[in-house]
Motif scaffolding. Structure first.
Motif, mmCIF file in Angstrom:
data_model
loop_
_atom_site.group_PDB
_atom_site.id
_atom_site.type_symbol
_atom_site.label_atom_id
_atom_site.label_comp_id
_atom_site.label_asym_id
_atom_site.label_seq_id
_atom_site.Cartn_x
_atom_site.Cartn_y
_atom_site.Cartn_z
ATOM 1 N N GLU A 54 0.835 -1.210 0.000
ATOM 2 C CA GLU A 54 0.000 0.000 0.000
ATOM 3 C C GLU A 54 0.864 1.252 0.000
ATOM 4 O O GLU A 54 0.574 2.219 -0.732
ATOM 5 C CB GLU A 54 -0.898 0.000 1.238
ATOM 6 C CG GLU A 54 -2.018 -1.011 1.201
ATOM 7 C CD GLU A 54 -2.818 -1.036 2.492
ATOM 8 O OE1 GLU A 54 -3.995 -1.424 2.461
ATOM 9 O OE2 GLU A 54 -2.244 -0.666 3.552
ATOM 10 N N PHE A 55 1.906 1.273 0.808
ATOM 11 C CA PHE A 55 2.769 2.450 0.891
ATOM 12 C C PHE A 55 3.422 2.751 -0.456
ATOM 13 O O PHE A 55 3.483 3.902 -0.895
ATOM 14 C CB PHE A 55 3.838 2.224 1.962
ATOM 15 C CG PHE A 55 4.709 3.424 2.211
ATOM 16 C CD1 PHE A 55 4.263 4.480 2.981
ATOM 17 C CD2 PHE A 55 5.977 3.498 1.650
ATOM 18 C CE1 PHE A 55 5.057 5.600 3.206
ATOM 19 C CE2 PHE A 55 6.781 4.602 1.861
ATOM 20 C CZ PHE A 55 6.318 5.660 2.650
ATOM 21 N N GLU A 56 3.906 1.712 -1.136
ATOM 22 C CA GLU A 56 4.559 1.924 -2.440
ATOM 23 C C GLU A 56 3.555 2.411 -3.478
ATOM 24 O O GLU A 56 3.875 3.275 -4.306
ATOM 25 C CB GLU A 56 5.222 0.624 -2.893
ATOM 26 C CG GLU A 56 6.445 0.232 -2.056
ATOM 27 C CD GLU A 56 7.054 -1.081 -2.504
ATOM 28 O OE1 GLU A 56 6.409 -1.773 -3.338
ATOM 29 O OE2 GLU A 56 8.167 -1.417 -2.046
ATOM 30 N N LEU A 80 0.837 10.333 -1.948
ATOM 31 C CA LEU A 80 0.614 10.290 -0.508
ATOM 32 C C LEU A 80 1.105 11.556 0.193
ATOM 33 O O LEU A 80 0.368 12.153 0.993
ATOM 34 C CB LEU A 80 1.274 9.041 0.083
ATOM 35 C CG LEU A 80 1.114 8.845 1.602
ATOM 36 C CD1 LEU A 80 -0.354 8.827 1.997
ATOM 37 C CD2 LEU A 80 1.808 7.562 2.053
ATOM 38 N N PRO A 81 2.348 12.038 -0.061
ATOM 39 C CA PRO A 81 2.757 13.310 0.565
ATOM 40 C C PRO A 81 1.862 14.475 0.165
ATOM 41 O O PRO A 81 1.583 15.361 0.973
ATOM 42 C CB PRO A 81 4.198 13.505 0.074
ATOM 43 C CG PRO A 81 4.671 12.139 -0.299
ATOM 44 C CD PRO A 81 3.475 11.408 -0.801
ATOM 45 N N GLY A 82 1.397 14.474 -1.097
ATOM 46 C CA GLY A 82 0.519 15.559 -1.533
ATOM 47 C C GLY A 82 -0.808 15.562 -0.800
ATOM 48 O O GLY A 82 -1.329 16.623 -0.433
ATOM 49 N N VAL A 83 -1.385 14.370 -0.559
ATOM 50 C CA VAL A 83 -2.654 14.283 0.170
ATOM 51 C C VAL A 83 -2.472 14.727 1.616
ATOM 52 O O VAL A 83 -3.298 15.465 2.170
ATOM 53 C CB VAL A 83 -3.205 12.845 0.100
ATOM 54 C CG1 VAL A 83 -4.394 12.686 1.038
ATOM 55 C CG2 VAL A 83 -3.610 12.505 -1.322
ATOM 56 N N THR A 113 8.602 13.888 10.375
ATOM 57 C CA THR A 113 8.842 12.478 10.071
ATOM 58 C C THR A 113 9.343 12.362 8.644
ATOM 59 O O THR A 113 9.008 13.194 7.783
ATOM 60 C CB THR A 113 7.565 11.646 10.259
ATOM 61 O OG1 THR A 113 7.860 10.266 10.021
ATOM 62 C CG2 THR A 113 6.476 12.083 9.288
ATOM 63 N N LEU A 114 10.152 11.352 8.368
ATOM 64 C CA LEU A 114 10.744 11.143 7.057
ATOM 65 C C LEU A 114 9.984 10.049 6.320
ATOM 66 O O LEU A 114 9.619 9.023 6.887
ATOM 67 C CB LEU A 114 12.223 10.748 7.172
ATOM 68 C CG LEU A 114 13.207 11.863 7.528
ATOM 69 C CD1 LEU A 114 14.613 11.290 7.683
ATOM 70 C CD2 LEU A 114 13.207 12.945 6.455
ATOM 71 N N MET A 115 9.764 10.285 5.022
ATOM 72 C CA MET A 115 9.144 9.285 4.156
ATOM 73 C C MET A 115 10.154 8.890 3.084
ATOM 74 O O MET A 115 10.638 9.749 2.330
ATOM 75 C CB MET A 115 7.871 9.840 3.506
ATOM 76 C CG MET A 115 6.778 10.193 4.481
ATOM 77 S SD MET A 115 5.314 10.868 3.636
ATOM 78 C CE MET A 115 4.890 9.496 2.568
ATOM 79 N N ASN A 116 10.503 7.606 3.033
ATOM 80 C CA ASN A 116 11.421 7.093 2.024
ATOM 81 C C ASN A 116 10.618 6.648 0.814
ATOM 82 O O ASN A 116 9.837 5.691 0.889
ATOM 83 C CB ASN A 116 12.245 5.924 2.573
ATOM 84 C CG ASN A 116 13.158 6.357 3.713
ATOM 85 O OD1 ASN A 116 13.774 7.421 3.647
ATOM 86 N ND2 ASN A 116 13.225 5.557 4.770
ATOM 87 N N ILE A 117 10.809 7.335 -0.302
ATOM 88 C CA ILE A 117 10.026 7.078 -1.513
ATOM 89 C C ILE A 117 10.966 6.646 -2.621
ATOM 90 O O ILE A 117 12.008 7.267 -2.863
ATOM 91 C CB ILE A 117 9.234 8.332 -1.934
ATOM 92 C CG1 ILE A 117 8.252 8.698 -0.826
ATOM 93 C CG2 ILE A 117 8.501 8.108 -3.232
ATOM 94 C CD1 ILE A 117 7.471 9.950 -1.112
ATOM 95 N N ARG A 176 15.916 5.456 -7.921
ATOM 96 C CA ARG A 176 16.618 6.063 -6.794
ATOM 97 C C ARG A 176 15.658 6.240 -5.620
ATOM 98 O O ARG A 176 14.439 6.238 -5.796
ATOM 99 C CB ARG A 176 17.201 7.416 -7.185
ATOM 100 C CG ARG A 176 16.172 8.400 -7.697
ATOM 101 C CD ARG A 176 16.788 9.723 -8.056
ATOM 102 N NE ARG A 176 15.777 10.648 -8.544
ATOM 103 C CZ ARG A 176 16.031 11.919 -8.835
ATOM 104 N NH1 ARG A 176 17.247 12.401 -8.686
ATOM 105 N NH2 ARG A 176 15.065 12.709 -9.285
ATOM 106 N N GLN A 177 16.256 6.359 -4.458
ATOM 107 C CA GLN A 177 15.490 6.565 -3.240
ATOM 108 C C GLN A 177 15.458 8.054 -2.904
ATOM 109 O O GLN A 177 16.453 8.745 -3.045
ATOM 110 C CB GLN A 177 16.118 5.797 -2.073
ATOM 111 C CG GLN A 177 16.037 4.288 -2.206
ATOM 112 C CD GLN A 177 14.664 3.757 -1.822
ATOM 113 O OE1 GLN A 177 13.912 4.440 -1.140
ATOM 114 N NE2 GLN A 177 14.356 2.549 -2.280
ATOM 115 N N ARG A 178 14.284 8.531 -2.473
ATOM 116 C CA ARG A 178 14.151 9.932 -2.084
ATOM 117 C C ARG A 178 13.567 9.990 -0.683
ATOM 118 O O ARG A 178 12.730 9.160 -0.297
ATOM 119 C CB ARG A 178 13.224 10.690 -3.038
ATOM 120 C CG ARG A 178 13.726 10.757 -4.465
ATOM 121 C CD ARG A 178 12.807 11.614 -5.291
ATOM 122 N NE ARG A 178 12.740 12.964 -4.765
ATOM 123 C CZ ARG A 178 11.853 13.865 -5.187
ATOM 124 N NH1 ARG A 178 10.976 13.554 -6.110
ATOM 125 N NH2 ARG A 178 11.851 15.074 -4.661
#
Length: 516
Positions: free
Chosen positions: A420-422, A430-433, A490-494, A499-501
Motif C-alpha cells: 500500500e505504501f509503495e 501520498l505526501p501531496g494528500v 517524520t521522514l518518508m522514504n520514496i 533512486r530513493q528519495r
C-alpha cells in the motif's frame, strides 16, 4: 479564553466601522418625492454611492471644492444614463447630500464590541464635512472607499510579505505571527479562486470572459516570478534568527517572554514554508488551469457548432404540405418512419468511416497483435488511476480512524502495508494528500453531510469532497477530524524505481470528534 478572543477579534472595531458606514448609506427614510423620482431602492443606493465617489474624485483629481450644484450636474448625467428624468437631479442631490450623507446634521452613533475592554462601546460616524456649502469627505469615508475598491492580489500578497519582513526586523514577533498567518491565507484565497474559476467554467464557460482567465494567469505569474525568491530568502533569515534564539543559555531560556518568542518563530517558519509550498502548487494549478480552460473552450465550440436537427422544418412543415392528400401523406409517413423498423447493418466501407476514428474491426485479437492506445486513452487511464489512489489513501485513513481517536501521521504511515505504501507514494500522491489535509486544518463531516453539494469527478487532482462521497457510510459516523500542528517531523522514504528519495513532512496530530 479572553486572550484567545482578543487575538481572534484583532482589528474587529475597524471591521464594524465599515459595516456601520454601509448602514449609514443604506438605512435612511425615503420621502414620497424621492420614491417618485427613483422607485427602486437598489437604484437609489447606486446613486448615493456614486455621489460619495464623485465628491472624493472631485476633491482629489481636480483639486476643487465640491458644491451642491456640482453634485446636481453629476446626477443629471448619471440619471440620463439610467433612463431616469434628469430634471429632478437638484431635488435628488439635496436629498442625498443633506439627508443621507450628512444625516440632516446628526452624527451617527453605533455600538461596537471592543476585544480590549470586552464590552460594547459607541463609535461616531460622519461621512462628509460641510464648510460654507463646500463638501469634502471625512477620513473614515476616504478609507472606506479605498478599502472597497479592488486591490490586485499580487500587490496585496507583496504588501503582506513586506509587512512580515518589517515586523520581524523590529522584533515584533506576536504581530509577525499574525501576519504570517495572513500571508498563508492570502495565497490560499488565490488558490481557492482558481478552483472556483474552473468550477464556473465547467458549469457554463460561455459566461466566462477571456479577460478573467488572463487576469488569473497574470496574477499567478507575478507571484511565482517575483515573490518566490523573496519568500525563500525570508525563510533563511527567520531560520537563522530562530537558531540564534535556541542557542541562548539556560538562564535566559527560563524567561517566559523568550520562550514565547521561540514558539512564535517556530510557527512563523512553518507558515512561511507552507506559503512556499502553496506557491509551488500554484505552478501546477496554472498548467492544469490552462489545459482545462482550453479543453472546455474546444468542447463548448464543438457543441455550439454541431448541426442540430430542426424537427419543425424537416418534418412538421412537410407533413402540413402533404396533409391535404391522404395517400401521399401515408406514403410520406412510410418513407420517413420506415427505416426505423428495418435492421441497421454495420457499414464497413461507408464513406463516413474515412472521417471517423480508425479502429480494429475484429473484437478478438490474436496474441501477436498489438493495440496502440491514443494519448487521450492513456491520459484518461492515468486520471482514473490517480483518482483511485487518492480514494484509497482517504479510505485507509478513515479505516485507521475507526480504532484510533488521536494519532500522529507517522503512526498512520506505519499501519500501511509495504505494498500500500509503495502504491500510494507513486507520483508522490501520498505526501501531496497529507499536505492538503494539513492545509485544510479541519474536516467537518457533519457540515459536509448536511450541505447540498454537486460532486464532480476530479481530473486527476486530489478532491477531498469527491473522496468522502465515495466512502461507505459506516466510515463517516463521526463529527469531524481535526488537524493539530506539531513541531515534530517524520521522514518518508520514496522510491521511483531508480533512486530513493527522502521527504520530510510535519508529523501533525489527527484528532477525531466522534458522534455522541
Amino acid at each position: 479564553m479572553n486572550l484567545e478572543i482578543s487575538e481572534i477579534l484583532d482589528g474587529f472595531e475597524q471591521r464594524m466601522k465599515y459595516m456601520s458606514i454601509v448602514r449609514c448609506l443604506t438605512e435612511h427614510t425615503r420621502p414620497d418625492v424621492i420614491r417618485d423620482i427613483i422607485s427602486d431602492d437598489d437604484m437609489l443606493n447606486n446613486c448615493i454611492m456614486a455621489v460619495l465617489v464623485y465628491i472624493m474624485e472631485h476633491n482629489l483629481r481636480y483639486d476643487a471644492e465640491c458644491t451642491i450644484d456640482n453634485v446636481s450636474s453629476f446626477l443629471r448625467e448619471f440619471l440620463i444614463l439610467n433612463e431616469t428624468d434628469p430634471e429632478s437631479s437638484p431635488v435628488l442631490a439635496k436629498y442625498i447630500v443633506v439627508n443621507v450623507l450628512q444625516n440632516s446634521g446628526i452624527i451617527h452613533e453605533f455600538p461596537v464590541f471592543s476585544p480590549l475592554t470586552m464590552k460594547c462601546e459607541k463609535i461616531n460616524i460622519r461621512l462628509i464635512n460641510d464648510v460654507k456649502g463646500r463638501y469634502h469627505l471625512t477620513d473614515d469615508a476616504y478609507e472606506f472607499l479605498f478599502r472597497t475598491k479592488e486591490i490586485d492580489s499580487e500587490l496585496d500578497f507583496s504588501v503582506a510579505r513586506f509587512k512580515l519582513h518589517e515586523l520581524l526586523k523590529r522584533g515584533n514577533y506576536n504581530d509577525a505571527l499574525r501576519q504570517s498567518r495572513e500571508l498563508v491565507s492570502k495565497i490560499r484565497t488565490m488558490k481557492s479562486g482558481i478552483n472556483d474559476f474552473i468550477q464556473r467554467c465547467r458549469e457554463n464557460i460561455s459566461q466566462i470572459l477571456i479577460d478573467e482567465y488572463e487576469k488569473i494567469i497574470n496574477k499567478i505569474h507575478t507571484i511565482l516570478s517575483e515573490e518566490s525568491n523573496e519568500l525563500e530568502s525570508l525563510e533563511k533569515n527567520v531560520q537563522l534568527t530562530l537558531d540564534a534564539m535556541n542557542q541562548t543559555d539556560e538562564y535566559n531560556r527560563e524567561n517566559n517572554i523568550i520562550n514565547q518568542n521561540i514558539r512564535s518563530m517556530n510557527e512563523i517558519v512553518s507558515n512561511i514554508r507552507i506559503a512556499i509550498n502553496e506557491q509551488r502548487s500554484l505552478m501546477n494549478r496554472q498548467y492544469d488551469l490552462s489545459k482545462q480552460y482550453q479543453q472546455l473552450l474546444l468542447d463548448n465550440m464543438y457543441i455550439r457548432s454541431y448541426k442540430r436537427f430542426n424537427l419543425e422544418q424537416e418534418l412538421l412543415d412537410v407533413f402540413r404540405k402533404k396533409g391535404s392528400d391522404t395517400d401521399k401523406l401515408c406514403d410520406f409517413a412510410q418513407f420517413i418512419l420506415g427505416p426505423f423498423g428495418k435492421p441497421r447493418l454495420k457499414k464497413y466501407f461507408s464513406i463516413s468511416d474515412f472521417y471517423d476514428k480508425q479502429s480494429l474491426t475484429d473484437k478478438e485479437l490474436s496474441d501477436n497483435e498489438i493495440v496502440l492506445e491514443s494519448e487521450d486513452d492513456q491520459a484518461a487511464k492515468l486520471i482514473d488511476r490517480r483518482n483511485e489512489l487518492h480514494l484509497g489513501i482517504i479510505k485507509s485513513l478513515f479505516i485507521y480512524i475507526q480504532d484510533h481517536s488521536r494519532f500522529t501521521v507517522s503512526e498512520y504511515l506505519h499501519s500501511l502495508t509495504l505494498e500500500e505504501f509503495e502504491n500510494y507514494c507513486d507520483e508522490q500522491l501520498l505526501p501531496g494528500v497529507l499536505l492538503a489535509l494539513y492545509d485544510t486544518g479541519r474536516i467537518d463531516i457533519d457540515s459536509w453531510k448536511s450541505t447540498p453539494k454537486t460532486i464532480i469527478e476530479p481530473n486527476g487532482e486530489f478532491e477531498l469532497a469527491w473522496c468522502l462521497s465515495r466512502l461507505p457510510d459506516e466510515l463517516l459516523e463521526i463529527n469531524a477530524v481535526n488537524i493539530i500542528w506539531s513541531d515534530k517531523t517524520t521522514l518518508m522514504n520514496i522510491s521511483d524505481g531508480e533512486r530513493q528519495r527522502k521527504i520530510e513532512i510535519t508529523d501533525f496530530i489527527i484528532e477525531v470528534s466522534a458522534n455522541e
